[in-house]
Design a protein around this motif. Structure first.
Motif, PDB file in Angstrom:
ATOM      1  N   ALA A  54     111.325  55.218-104.466  1.00  0.00           N
ATOM      2  CA  ALA A  54     110.254  55.658-104.637  1.00  0.00           C
ATOM      3  C   ALA A  54     109.761  56.824-103.915  1.00  0.00           C
ATOM      4  CB  ALA A  54     108.966  54.323-104.362  1.00  0.00           C
ATOM      5  N   ILE A  55     108.550  57.569-104.255  1.00  0.00           N
ATOM      6  CA  ILE A  55     108.134  58.726-103.431  1.00  0.00           C
ATOM      7  C   ILE A  55     106.716  58.450-103.413  1.00  0.00           C
ATOM      8  CG2 ILE A  55     107.761  61.308-103.364  1.00  0.00           C
ATOM      9  CD1 ILE A  55     110.169  59.855-105.889  1.00  0.00           C
ATOM     10  N   VAL A  56     106.057  58.821-102.224  1.00  0.00           N
ATOM     11  CA  VAL A  56     104.707  58.574-102.236  1.00  0.00           C
ATOM     12  C   VAL A  56     104.141  59.591-101.706  1.00  0.00           C
ATOM     13  CG1 VAL A  56     102.683  57.216-101.093  1.00  0.00           C
ATOM     14  CG2 VAL A  56     104.834  55.798-101.557  1.00  0.00           C
ATOM     15  N   VAL A  57     102.963  60.323-102.270  1.00  0.00           N
ATOM     16  CA  VAL A  57     102.495  61.674-102.092  1.00  0.00           C
ATOM     17  C   VAL A  57     101.107  61.410-101.284  1.00  0.00           C
ATOM     18  CG1 VAL A  57     101.612  63.811-102.888  1.00  0.00           C
ATOM     19  CG2 VAL A  57     103.742  62.665-103.835  1.00  0.00           C
ATOM     20  N   SER A  58     100.877  62.111-100.030  1.00  0.00           N
ATOM     21  CA  SER A  58      99.758  61.773 -99.421  1.00  0.00           C
ATOM     22  C   SER A  58      98.698  62.705 -99.945  1.00  0.00           C
ATOM     23  CB  SER A  58      99.878  62.167 -97.890  1.00  0.00           C
ATOM     24  OG  SER A  58     100.216  63.523 -97.697  1.00  0.00           O
ATOM     25  N   HIS A  59      99.015  63.673-100.431  1.00  0.00           N
ATOM     26  CA  HIS A  59      97.705  64.534-100.884  1.00  0.00           C
ATOM     27  C   HIS A  59      98.324  65.745-101.857  1.00  0.00           C
ATOM     28  CE1 HIS A  59      98.468  66.574 -97.293  1.00  0.00           C
ATOM     29  NE2 HIS A  59      97.795  67.809 -97.811  1.00  0.00           N
ATOM     30  N   GLN A 148      95.500  54.797 -96.144  1.00  0.00           N
ATOM     31  CA  GLN A 148      94.064  55.254 -95.499  1.00  0.00           C
ATOM     32  C   GLN A 148      93.654  56.463 -95.482  1.00  0.00           C
ATOM     33  OE1 GLN A 148      91.867  53.184 -93.619  1.00  0.00           O
ATOM     34  NE2 GLN A 148      90.770  54.995 -93.563  1.00  0.00           N
ATOM     35  N   PRO A 149      92.652  56.482 -96.356  1.00  0.00           N
ATOM     36  CA  PRO A 149      91.862  58.063 -96.479  1.00  0.00           C
ATOM     37  C   PRO A 149      91.666  58.521 -94.916  1.00  0.00           C
ATOM     38  CG  PRO A 149      90.883  56.301 -98.157  1.00  0.00           C
ATOM     39  CD  PRO A 149      91.710  55.465 -97.033  1.00  0.00           C
ATOM     40  N   VAL A 150      91.788  59.863 -95.133  1.00  0.00           N
ATOM     41  CA  VAL A 150      91.617  60.813 -93.798  1.00  0.00           C
ATOM     42  C   VAL A 150      90.923  61.968 -94.274  1.00  0.00           C
ATOM     43  CG1 VAL A 150      93.488  59.569 -92.256  1.00  0.00           C
ATOM     44  CG2 VAL A 150      94.056  61.902 -93.818  1.00  0.00           C
ATOM     45  N   PRO A 151      90.015  62.635 -93.333  1.00  0.00           N
ATOM     46  CA  PRO A 151      89.324  63.761 -93.885  1.00  0.00           C
ATOM     47  C   PRO A 151      90.166  65.381 -93.853  1.00  0.00           C
ATOM     48  CG  PRO A 151      88.619  63.188 -91.463  1.00  0.00           C
ATOM     49  CD  PRO A 151      89.798  62.158 -92.074  1.00  0.00           C
ATOM     50  N   HIS A 152      90.421  65.884 -94.822  1.00  0.00           N
ATOM     51  CA  HIS A 152      90.992  66.758 -95.094  1.00  0.00           C
ATOM     52  C   HIS A 152      90.345  67.744 -95.899  1.00  0.00           C
ATOM     53  CE1 HIS A 152      94.457  69.725 -94.741  1.00  0.00           C
ATOM     54  NE2 HIS A 152      95.156  69.383 -95.906  1.00  0.00           N
ATOM     55  N   ILE A 154      90.843  68.345 -99.033  1.00  0.00           N
ATOM     56  CA  ILE A 154      91.015  67.459-100.432  1.00  0.00           C
ATOM     57  C   ILE A 154      91.216  66.134 -99.919  1.00  0.00           C
ATOM     58  CG2 ILE A 154      91.781  69.670-101.784  1.00  0.00           C
ATOM     59  CD1 ILE A 154      94.498  68.259-102.008  1.00  0.00           C
ATOM     60  N   PRO A 155      91.196  65.097-101.152  1.00  0.00           N
ATOM     61  CA  PRO A 155      91.378  63.787-100.792  1.00  0.00           C
ATOM     62  C   PRO A 155      92.732  63.599-100.183  1.00  0.00           C
ATOM     63  CG  PRO A 155      90.046  63.820-102.953  1.00  0.00           C
ATOM     64  CD  PRO A 155      90.183  65.297-102.340  1.00  0.00           C
ATOM     65  N   THR A 156      92.762  63.102 -99.127  1.00  0.00           N
ATOM     66  CA  THR A 156      94.271  62.880 -98.442  1.00  0.00           C
ATOM     67  C   THR A 156      94.298  61.487 -97.916  1.00  0.00           C
ATOM     68  OG1 THR A 156      94.196  65.226 -97.954  1.00  0.00           O
ATOM     69  CG2 THR A 156      95.761  63.920 -96.675  1.00  0.00           C
ATOM     70  N   ASN A 157      95.564  61.077 -97.771  1.00  0.00           N
ATOM     71  CA  ASN A 157      95.680  59.591 -97.288  1.00  0.00           C
ATOM     72  C   ASN A 157      96.761  59.436 -96.153  1.00  0.00           C
ATOM     73  OD1 ASN A 157      94.052  57.757 -99.148  1.00  0.00           O
ATOM     74  ND2 ASN A 157      95.294  59.347-100.547  1.00  0.00           N
ATOM     75  N   ALA A 174      99.788  62.414 -92.355  1.00  0.00           N
ATOM     76  CA  ALA A 174      99.372  63.459 -93.072  1.00  0.00           C
ATOM     77  C   ALA A 174      98.523  64.627 -92.498  1.00  0.00           C
ATOM     78  CB  ALA A 174      98.837  63.109 -94.467  1.00  0.00           C
ATOM     79  N   ASP A 175      97.670  65.484 -93.182  1.00  0.00           N
ATOM     80  CA  ASP A 175      96.852  66.343 -92.861  1.00  0.00           C
ATOM     81  C   ASP A 175      95.468  66.020 -92.581  1.00  0.00           C
ATOM     82  OD1 ASP A 175      99.128  67.736 -93.193  1.00  0.00           O
ATOM     83  OD2 ASP A 175      98.717  69.301 -94.579  1.00  0.00           O
ATOM     84  N   HIS A 176      94.570  65.979 -91.472  1.00  0.00           N
ATOM     85  CA  HIS A 176      93.421  65.807 -91.270  1.00  0.00           C
ATOM     86  C   HIS A 176      92.969  66.525 -90.066  1.00  0.00           C
ATOM     87  CE1 HIS A 176      94.548  62.997 -88.112  1.00  0.00           C
ATOM     88  NE2 HIS A 176      95.517  62.716 -88.682  1.00  0.00           N
ATOM     89  N   ARG A 177      91.663  66.393 -89.915  1.00  0.00           N
ATOM     90  CA  ARG A 177      90.996  67.014 -88.890  1.00  0.00           C
ATOM     91  C   ARG A 177      90.710  65.791 -87.886  1.00  0.00           C
ATOM     92  NH1 ARG A 177      87.013  67.341 -92.987  1.00  0.00           N
ATOM     93  NH2 ARG A 177      85.592  66.031 -93.041  1.00  0.00           N
ATOM     94  N   PRO A 178      90.301  66.148 -86.617  1.00  0.00           N
ATOM     95  CA  PRO A 178      89.997  64.960 -85.697  1.00  0.00           C
ATOM     96  C   PRO A 178      89.222  63.895 -86.515  1.00  0.00           C
ATOM     97  CG  PRO A 178      89.797  66.964 -84.527  1.00  0.00           C
ATOM     98  CD  PRO A 178      89.873  67.162 -85.998  1.00  0.00           C
TER      99      PRO A 178
END
Length: 264
Positions: A54-59, A148-152, A154-157, A174-178
């Motif tokens: 499987a491949i899981v894509v964060s955003h 877990q959603p994180v703030p970036h 665009i919607p990112t997990n 993944a990618d996110h701000r503080p």
């Protein structure tokens, strides 16, 4: 559980490197987290791509999914895959068709991208494609995946992978701000990979990335056992980055490197 860094670059590749891609293996179970630019070639160095479950894509930013295009073409056009389709073997599992789990709304984007190349069903044909629910727990063989959603921008997990019923947790931010979004989700995780793209905070809002110092602060808030800084350019001074992260995080810190392997 074995984690191999296939690519750790930010949105532009390191010289000879790749964007985001992390291979997680436990026994016969094989999972790919993100598949950014140049990741597919790096995957082929360490694992047969038909063995990926499987491949899981964060955003859906290109540096996290763009190499799904060559991956899809290989699954359709590689000689062994063509032979399997021609002799009718696809129905009995001889033709590899890994699961591709993408964020809500991503399938329409993938089909639009494929249509631009004249193959609107490319991803549907190559993969068992579906959008995940961020609240679900995904089972990939012996591996268990939580989101877990994180703030970036665009919607990112963020993604946690654990060994079902056994010790060992790997958390990929993944990618996110503080953010405090990982404080409970990644609490006391064995291995925490956090992005550290910036030398200084972005001067505008909304922010989408962190500095190494900010990554260290997030890791400290999670009480993570070990921190690996990733999504970080080879143009950045790594000694400086490590020192910045160590200002707030007292545990072991490393810089991710392509081909690096971690055991959890």
């Amino acid at each position: 559980m074995r984690i191999t860094v296939l690519g750790k670059s930010p949105s532009w590749q390191d010289a000879g490197g790749a964007c985001s891609g992390y291979l997680v293996e436990d026994g016969a179970s094989c999972l790919l987290l993100d598949c950014g630019s140049s990741v597919f070639a790096q995957l082929r160095r360490v694992r047969d791509y038909v063995d990926v479950d499987a491949i899981v894509v964060s955003h859906m930013h290109a540096d996290h999914f763009l190499d799904l295009i060559p991956f899809a073409h290989a699954l359709i056009y590689a000689p062994r895959q063509q032979r399997a389709a021609a002799d009718g073997s696809a129905g009995n599992g001889a033709r590899a068709r890994p699961r591709l789990l993408v964020p809500p709304g991503a399938i329409a984007m993938l089909r639009l991208l494929a249509e631009a190349g004249g193959q609107p069903r490319l991803f549907d044909a190559a993969f068992a494609l579906r959008e995940y629910d961020v609240a679900e727990v995904v089972e990939v063989g012996d591996l268990r995946v939580r989101l877990q959603p994180v703030p970036h921008y665009i919607p990112t997990n963020a993604i946690e992978v654990s060994r079902g019923g056994r010790d060992g947790r790997f958390t990929y931010g993944a990618d996110h701000r503080p953010t405090d979004a990982l404080r409970e989700f990644a609490a006391a995780t064995d291995l925490l990979m956090l992005e550290a793209t910036l030398t200084q905070p972005e001067p505008h809002e909304p922010r989408g990335h962190m500095t190494p110092a900010e990554a260290g602060a997030v890791a400290a808030g999670c009480d993570a056992e070990r921190l690996v800084l990733t999504h970080i350019s080879d143009e950045l001074d790594y000694d400086w980055a490590l020192a910045q992260a160590a200002r707030s995080y007292a545990g072991p810190i490393e810089i991710a490197r392509g081909g690096g392997v971690y055991e959890v």
